[in-house]
Design an enzyme around this catalytic site. Structure first.
Site, PDB file in Angstrom:
ATOM      1  N   ARG A   1       0.828  -1.210   0.000  1.00 56.26           N
ATOM      2  CA  ARG A   1       0.000   0.000   0.000  1.00 56.26           C
ATOM      3  C   ARG A   1       0.866   1.265   0.000  1.00 56.26           C
ATOM      4  O   ARG A   1       0.575   2.244  -0.683  1.00 56.26           O
ATOM      5  CB  ARG A   1      -0.911  -0.028   1.232  1.00 56.26           C
TER       6      ARG A   1
ATOM      7  N   HIS B   1       0.679   4.185  -2.795  1.00 63.19           N
ATOM      8  CA  HIS B   1       0.381   5.569  -2.416  1.00 63.19           C
ATOM      9  C   HIS B   1       1.531   6.506  -2.774  1.00 63.19           C
ATOM     10  O   HIS B   1       1.307   7.692  -3.038  1.00 63.19           O
ATOM     11  CB  HIS B   1       0.070   5.653  -0.924  1.00 63.19           C
TER      12      HIS B   1
ATOM     13  N   ASN C   1      -3.359   8.582   4.364  1.00 56.68           N
ATOM     14  CA  ASN C   1      -2.110   7.907   4.724  1.00 56.68           C
ATOM     15  C   ASN C   1      -1.878   7.762   6.222  1.00 56.68           C
ATOM     16  O   ASN C   1      -0.854   7.193   6.641  1.00 56.68           O
ATOM     17  CB  ASN C   1      -0.914   8.661   4.118  1.00 56.68           C
TER      18      ASN C   1
ATOM     19  N   ASP D   1       8.698   8.327  -6.031  1.00 55.15           N
ATOM     20  CA  ASP D   1       9.878   9.113  -5.656  1.00 55.15           C
ATOM     21  C   ASP D   1      10.155   9.104  -4.156  1.00 55.15           C
ATOM     22  O   ASP D   1      10.939   9.923  -3.658  1.00 55.15           O
ATOM     23  CB  ASP D   1       9.722  10.559  -6.137  1.00 55.15           C
TER      24      ASP D   1
ATOM     25  N   HIS E   1      -5.688  -5.819  -2.917  1.00 59.45           N
ATOM     26  CA  HIS E   1      -6.558  -5.902  -1.738  1.00 59.45           C
ATOM     27  C   HIS E   1      -6.670  -7.339  -1.210  1.00 59.45           C
ATOM     28  O   HIS E   1      -7.359  -7.576  -0.228  1.00 59.45           O
ATOM     29  CB  HIS E   1      -7.957  -5.357  -2.065  1.00 59.45           C
TER      30      HIS E   1
END
Length: 317
Positions: free
Chosen positions: A60, A64, A92, A72, A189
């Site tokens: 995850r 994200h 987050n 990056d 998932h």
């Protein structure tokens, strides 16, 4: 005119994300840091032995990271007095296991200082998380650089668990990702857990006339309602994302076809003929799912946008 401006913005956004794609190579560190992959795998294995939730967290985290400014490592940066970073943006807040990347980075700095980017470490750790959970492995193209900008406000760009299929497709298309990539990457998932807040909209006050999303299997919905009551006060209450949430398999797709998905965005995959056909294909063939997932992970993780190699993954010098 407005449509042309919007289209131009999308192309510019995609160009900025993919401007370094050609620099990536699976043998990028073969001479400068040949022990890279074994060091990262060791850090992931050690963390997994103490915490079964680590693979889902790393996968995850990588997703994200890539969906904001490209892959990056901006998701790893800490907030400071002047700036609230991505990791503290609402989507987050529940990210964890940053220490796995820190441990790998520390070992790499001792072995090949100033050589390996945090972005590459995270991409490798996500691959290892999948492979060590029983899923496929693949050669990760490397050579990403680390970014210097991390803004909590930009986490609004992440696809939300309440998105419908149109919103999902638009969100992925902005990153050059297709509906095939959308359905394949949603299979991530198969690992993980969700807090009640991310699916509350489906099990309480669904709309003006229905309390529960009618596409949910009734006994499944009832179980979720018992775990997540309307005014839930239990901080860590929630549900696994599928029935084998520590194993990387295709159970997610099988449950989706049975009305046992967690998020609205999962259920949305059944609302167009093309996406539904892909769900059915992956539900019936783990091999087909794994191939598509690997292809889409390589494609997504090739969205790059950084400029430097950080010595500390959490701090810009």
């Amino acid at each position: 005119m407005a449509a042309l401006v919007a289209l131009a913005f999308v192309f510019l956004f995609m160009f900025q994300l993919s401007s370094h794609v050609r620099a990536l190579s699976s043998n990028y560190y073969d001479h400068t840091c040949p022990q890279l992959e074994s060091i990262v795998a060791s850090a992931v294995k050690k963390a997994m032995s103490n915490d079964k939730t680590v693979p889902a967290a790393l996968l995850r985290m990588h997703f994200h990271d890539c969906f904001i400014r490209g892959c990056d490592a901006s998701v790893l940066l800490n907030s400071n007095g002047k700036n609230k970073a991505e990791k503290d943006g609402p989507p987050n807040i529940s990210l964890h296991a940053f220490y796995v990347i820190d441990h790998a980075k520390k070992a790499l700095e001792a072995s090949c200082p100033g050589t390996v980017s945090c972005a590459d470490i995270l991409a490798l750790a996500a691959r290892d998380a999948v492979a060590l959970s029983g899923g496929p492995t693949w050669n990760v193209p490397k050579g990403r650089k680390d970014g210097r900008i991390s803004l909590a406000t930009e986490t609004r760009q992440l696809p939300a668990p309440t998105f419908n299929i149109s919103q999902l497709q638009q969100n992925f298309a902005r990153r050059g990702l297709s509906i095939e990539d959308l359905v394949a990457l949603s299979g991530g998932h198969t690992l993980g857990f969700s807090h009640c807040s991310s699916f509350q909209n489906r099990i309480h006050s669904f709309n003006a006339t229905l309390e529960v999303d009618p596409t949910m299997q009734p006994s499944f919905a009832a179980r979720l309602r018992s775990v997540c009551p309307a005014h839930n006060k239990v901080k860590n209450a929630g549900s696994p994302l599928d029935s084998t949430n520590f194993v990387f398999d295709n159970a997610y797709y099988k449950l989706l076809l049975q009305g046992k998905s967690i998020f609205s965005s999962d259920q949305a995959l059944l609302t167009t003929p093309k996406s539904k056909a892909l769900v059915s294909k992956f539900a019936s063939s783990q091999k087909a799912f794994e191939k598509a997932f690997v292809d889409s992970m390589i494609k997504m993780s090739s969205l790059t946008g950084g400029q430097e190699i950080r010595l500390d993954c959490r701090v810009v010098r």
